[in-house]
Design an enzyme around this catalytic site. Sequence first.
Site, PDB file in Angstrom:
ATOM      1  N   ARG A  77       0.934  -1.263  -0.018  1.00  0.00           N
ATOM      2  CA  ARG A  77      -0.039   0.032   0.134  1.00  0.00           C
ATOM      3  C   ARG A  77       0.975   1.232  -0.023  1.00  0.00           C
ATOM      4  NH1 ARG A  77      -2.643  -3.957   2.712  1.00  0.00           N
ATOM      5  NH2 ARG A  77      -4.820  -4.196   2.913  1.00  0.00           N
ATOM      6  N   HIS A  80      -0.035   3.173   4.865  1.00  0.00           N
ATOM      7  CA  HIS A  80      -0.751   2.210   5.616  1.00  0.00           C
ATOM      8  C   HIS A  80      -0.108   0.816   5.193  1.00  0.00           C
ATOM      9  CE1 HIS A  80      -3.818   4.743   7.900  1.00  0.00           C
ATOM     10  NE2 HIS A  80      -3.633   5.548   6.433  1.00  0.00           N
ATOM     11  N   ASN A 153      -8.959   6.488  11.279  1.00  0.00           N
ATOM     12  CA  ASN A 153      -7.797   6.581  12.198  1.00  0.00           C
ATOM     13  C   ASN A 153      -7.918   6.654  13.373  1.00  0.00           C
ATOM     14  OD1 ASN A 153      -5.940   6.558   9.829  1.00  0.00           O
ATOM     15  ND2 ASN A 153      -5.953   8.766   9.476  1.00  0.00           N
ATOM     16  N   HIS A 344     -12.560   0.925   0.814  1.00  0.00           N
ATOM     17  CA  HIS A 344     -12.664   2.240   0.094  1.00  0.00           C
ATOM     18  C   HIS A 344     -13.720   3.073   0.637  1.00  0.00           C
ATOM     19  CE1 HIS A 344     -13.652   4.259  -3.463  1.00  0.00           C
ATOM     20  NE2 HIS A 344     -14.244   3.670  -4.089  1.00  0.00           N
TER      21      HIS A 344
HETATM   22 FE1  HDD Z   1      -6.198   7.019   3.327  1.00  0.00          FE
HETATM   23  C1  HDD Z   1      -5.124   3.921   3.073  1.00  0.00           C
HETATM   24  C2  HDD Z   1      -7.250   6.199   6.505  1.00  0.00           C
HETATM   25  C3  HDD Z   1      -7.017  10.344   3.766  1.00  0.00           C
HETATM   26  C4  HDD Z   1      -5.614   7.681   0.037  1.00  0.00           C
HETATM   27  N1  HDD Z   1      -6.263   5.227   4.327  1.00  0.00           N
HETATM   28  C5  HDD Z   1      -5.684   4.124   4.009  1.00  0.00           C
HETATM   29  C6  HDD Z   1      -6.009   3.278   5.326  1.00  0.00           C
HETATM   30  C7  HDD Z   1      -6.635   3.960   6.158  1.00  0.00           C
HETATM   31  C8  HDD Z   1      -6.666   5.282   5.927  1.00  0.00           C
HETATM   32  C9  HDD Z   1      -6.943   3.456   7.629  1.00  0.00           C
HETATM   33  C10 HDD Z   1      -5.461   1.804   5.376  1.00  0.00           C
HETATM   34  C11 HDD Z   1      -6.556   0.689   4.840  1.00  0.00           C
HETATM   35  C12 HDD Z   1      -6.266  -0.623   4.823  1.00  0.00           C
HETATM   36  O1  HDD Z   1      -5.939  -0.990   5.934  1.00  0.00           O
HETATM   37  O2  HDD Z   1      -6.032  -0.993   3.787  1.00  0.00           O
HETATM   38  N2  HDD Z   1      -6.900   8.132   4.857  1.00  0.00           N
HETATM   39  C13 HDD Z   1      -7.354   7.611   6.040  1.00  0.00           C
HETATM   40  C14 HDD Z   1      -7.869   8.472   6.807  1.00  0.00           C
HETATM   41  C15 HDD Z   1      -7.812   9.643   5.860  1.00  0.00           C
HETATM   42  C16 HDD Z   1      -7.134   9.460   4.729  1.00  0.00           C
HETATM   43  C17 HDD Z   1      -8.559   8.659   8.073  1.00  0.00           C
HETATM   44  C18 HDD Z   1      -8.329  11.139   6.316  1.00  0.00           C
HETATM   45  C19 HDD Z   1      -9.325  11.274   7.129  1.00  0.00           C
HETATM   46  N3  HDD Z   1      -6.130   8.657   2.052  1.00  0.00           N
HETATM   47  C20 HDD Z   1      -6.501   9.774   2.567  1.00  0.00           C
HETATM   48  C21 HDD Z   1      -6.722  10.822   1.105  1.00  0.00           C
HETATM   49  C22 HDD Z   1      -6.041   9.995   0.151  1.00  0.00           C
HETATM   50  C23 HDD Z   1      -5.901   8.895   0.869  1.00  0.00           C
HETATM   51  C24 HDD Z   1      -6.776  12.197   1.262  1.00  0.00           C
HETATM   52  C25 HDD Z   1      -6.185  10.515  -1.068  1.00  0.00           C
HETATM   53  C26 HDD Z   1      -6.627  11.189  -1.966  1.00  0.00           C
HETATM   54  N4  HDD Z   1      -5.361   5.908   1.812  1.00  0.00           N
HETATM   55  C27 HDD Z   1      -5.198   6.310   0.445  1.00  0.00           C
HETATM   56  C28 HDD Z   1      -5.045   5.293  -0.601  1.00  0.00           C
HETATM   57  C29 HDD Z   1      -4.808   4.214   0.368  1.00  0.00           C
HETATM   58  C30 HDD Z   1      -4.983   4.734   1.692  1.00  0.00           C
HETATM   59  C31 HDD Z   1      -3.536   5.493  -1.127  1.00  0.00           C
HETATM   60  C32 HDD Z   1      -3.559   3.206   0.360  1.00  0.00           C
HETATM   61  C33 HDD Z   1      -3.679   1.771   0.282  1.00  0.00           C
HETATM   62  C34 HDD Z   1      -5.193   1.772  -0.078  1.00  0.00           C
HETATM   63  O3  HDD Z   1      -5.530   2.924   0.115  1.00  0.00           O
HETATM   64  O4  HDD Z   1      -5.966   0.995   0.134  1.00  0.00           O
HETATM   65  O5  HDD Z   1      -5.934   5.044  -1.410  1.00  0.00           O
END
Ligand code: HDD
Length: 710
Positions: A77, A80, A153, A344
């Site tokens: 990822r 995370h 989070n 998602h």
């Molecule tokens: Fe995110 C993963 C939580 C903002 C793009 N995010 C990811 C995971 C968590 C969060 C818990 C891990 C999920 C898992 O265990 O597979 N993220 C948050 C929280 C945010 C946040 C609480 C703000 C309130 N995230 C955020 C933004 C973006 C992303 C603004 C992009 C515009 N996040 C991602 C990602 C990930 C991710 C790149 C990496 C792997 C995945 O999604 O599956 O899409």
Amino acid sequence: MAPTRPQADGTDGADDKDRQLESVRADSRGELTTETGVRVDDTDNSLSAGERGPTLLEDFHFREKITHFDHERIPERVVHARGAGAYGHFQPYESFSRYTRAHFLSDPSVRTPVFVRFSTVAGSRGSADTVRDVRGFATKFYTREGNYDLVGNNMPVFFIQDGIKFPDFVHAVKPEPHNEIPQAQSAHDTLWDFVGLQPETMHMMMWLMSDRAIPRSYRMMQGFGVHTFRLVNERGEGTFVKFHWKPVLGVHSLVWDECQKIAGKDPDYNRRDLWDAIEAGQYPEYELGCQLVPESEEHRFDFDLLDATKIIPEEEVPVVPVGRMVLDRNPDNFFAETEQIAFHTANVVPGIDFTNDPLLQARNFSYLDTQLIRLGGPNFQQIPVNRPVAEVSNNQRDGYGQQRVHRGRTSYFPNSLGGGCPALADAGAYTHYQERVDGAKIRRRSPSFQDHFSQATLFYNSLAGWEREHLVAAFRFELGKCEVMAVRERVVERLNHVDHGLAVEVARGIGVAPPAEAAVRNHGRSSPALSQTALLGTVEDGARSRRIAVLAADGVAATGVSVLRDELTERGAVVEVLAPHDGRLAAADGPALAVDRAMTTMASVLYDAVVVAGGADSAAALAADGYATHFVTEAFKHAKPVVALDEGVDLLRRLPLGALRTAERESDGVLADQGVLTARGGAVRRLAEAFVPLLAGHRVWDRPTASVPA
Ligand code: HDD
């Protein structure tokens, strides 16, 4: 057979998801075969032309084995990457249908299977668990109406307000690109450079520098949905909502020195803790709560509900308890389940909807997009851990890794040749909340998003004295690692907008001239719910799952150890006897005592409390053993409960533990001072009574330890 957890009602405890997974579980049994099912009788020698000749291309077993191995890895990822997960279930206390039509929240008799993945953000898959970082708390609810993902989070706010800044923020916090250093650390120039230049990060940085960023356990931290979401009821009425998870064991943290040491001693510390607790039947539990704001009150606050860098203070809008989640089953295979689970934010079910929070809007694009590269194509929802328990039927076809054998001639809508199927839903369909939206196309942050400091100040004002000390130390540590002075200075300038005293204290530790006067006056408001002191455990028996090391050597007074162990184990604690050698210890008062672990394989940082056993020879041997004396001193330094029995008390006296009183004795034989309990003459049971509340309190934060080496 599905792994079962027999229930009081006589059922096997398997839920819909568990039963679904049963069809794909694969055990190693029978004879070795290729992927095509051909039996193999030699997997040690490749097919070669003669005993010393070259390997032959026709060795299909060799080629398949090596090729599969070569392709075993998938991209981690992008954030995370490091995580741990578990299955469980969620059940509402009572119907929440007044606010939402979501079935899994509306019927208290419905138990919904869940998978939760906890994670750190910045580190790679193999990084240590106990780094200073935000923890992910992502829950997939396998509801009868489809999967709902609450991707949160352990902190209620975020670094940035608009998702378009996410790549910038992540690039800044990740290892620096020229040398990929440092791993899983926020203490470096690029992050703090970004922070100084982007003041909207300030509130979240206060959380990140607080003890929330170094949780003792995934079982002892809160979870937050962060954004304002929207609940929608049968009548189509919306209510703004913030989601909260509260752990039954309370919110507890490690200390920073301890974290750094654990990162070497046991990099899997949090992951192991979760696994072990579930294996031991001490299932982590969390209460789901909601802060609810009627649509009509959208503008009642002095911040914007759509701004993810803001909380709604619980004193203004209380958290309404909604239901309980229990995690009670470890995955069978880390890769298949914990690695391949795909969350998602846009995985919603009828009754739960979005708001126009620009961070959430960006996430609703990003998560689907990332799974396409990470899991190799559009069929990732068919991976067993991702599959809903609700029925799936649509006209999507083909793609890499297609698992379904779609039958029939039609894969379009409308059709008559396929009997019109799949037909549009009659009832229970997802309908988007009808929000009126109009406006000019602009690239501009709303003025209602401009206050970056008031809530950072609110957070600071709400902390207990010890929490503030830790926060200042964290800022000093992190900024002290920055090489560029201008980066440090800019952050101090920003802190001066949060609280003048804080800015001065931080500046003094990092060689920056303290600001002469406050940039703004501290508004003096606080929200007591933000302090960890407000979040001590809700379980009555605070010893549950606490890890206690009993140090002993040959000549130990074994009876006292056994009595104490029985008392604590009965209350759910994990008690381990550690000694200079493994095996058994000769006892001064009876049969030999079994050793659980050789002391040098462990460390005080891996326990919640330490006990020094009685017995003159044992205490003398421990006193002469630097590893043992360091063990106790270090536990004391980290504010952990320390206990000594009989001659073990003499060992404490020889350690540099500041002004600790161990000499006098109270009438009942137990002396308590600064979270240190000593007992002589068999007062072990009474000591256990006093020990449990100390364990529940987690640490003795007011213990003076500045002079204690460790
Ligand atoms: Fe995110 C993963 C939580 C903002 C793009 N995010 C990811 C995971 C968590 C969060 C818990 C891990 C999920 C898992 O265990 O597979 N993220 C948050 C929280 C945010 C946040 C609480 C703000 C309130 N995230 C955020 C933004 C973006 C992303 C603004 C992009 C515009 N996040 C991602 C990602 C990930 C991710 C790149 C990496 C792997 C995945 O999604 O599956 O899409």
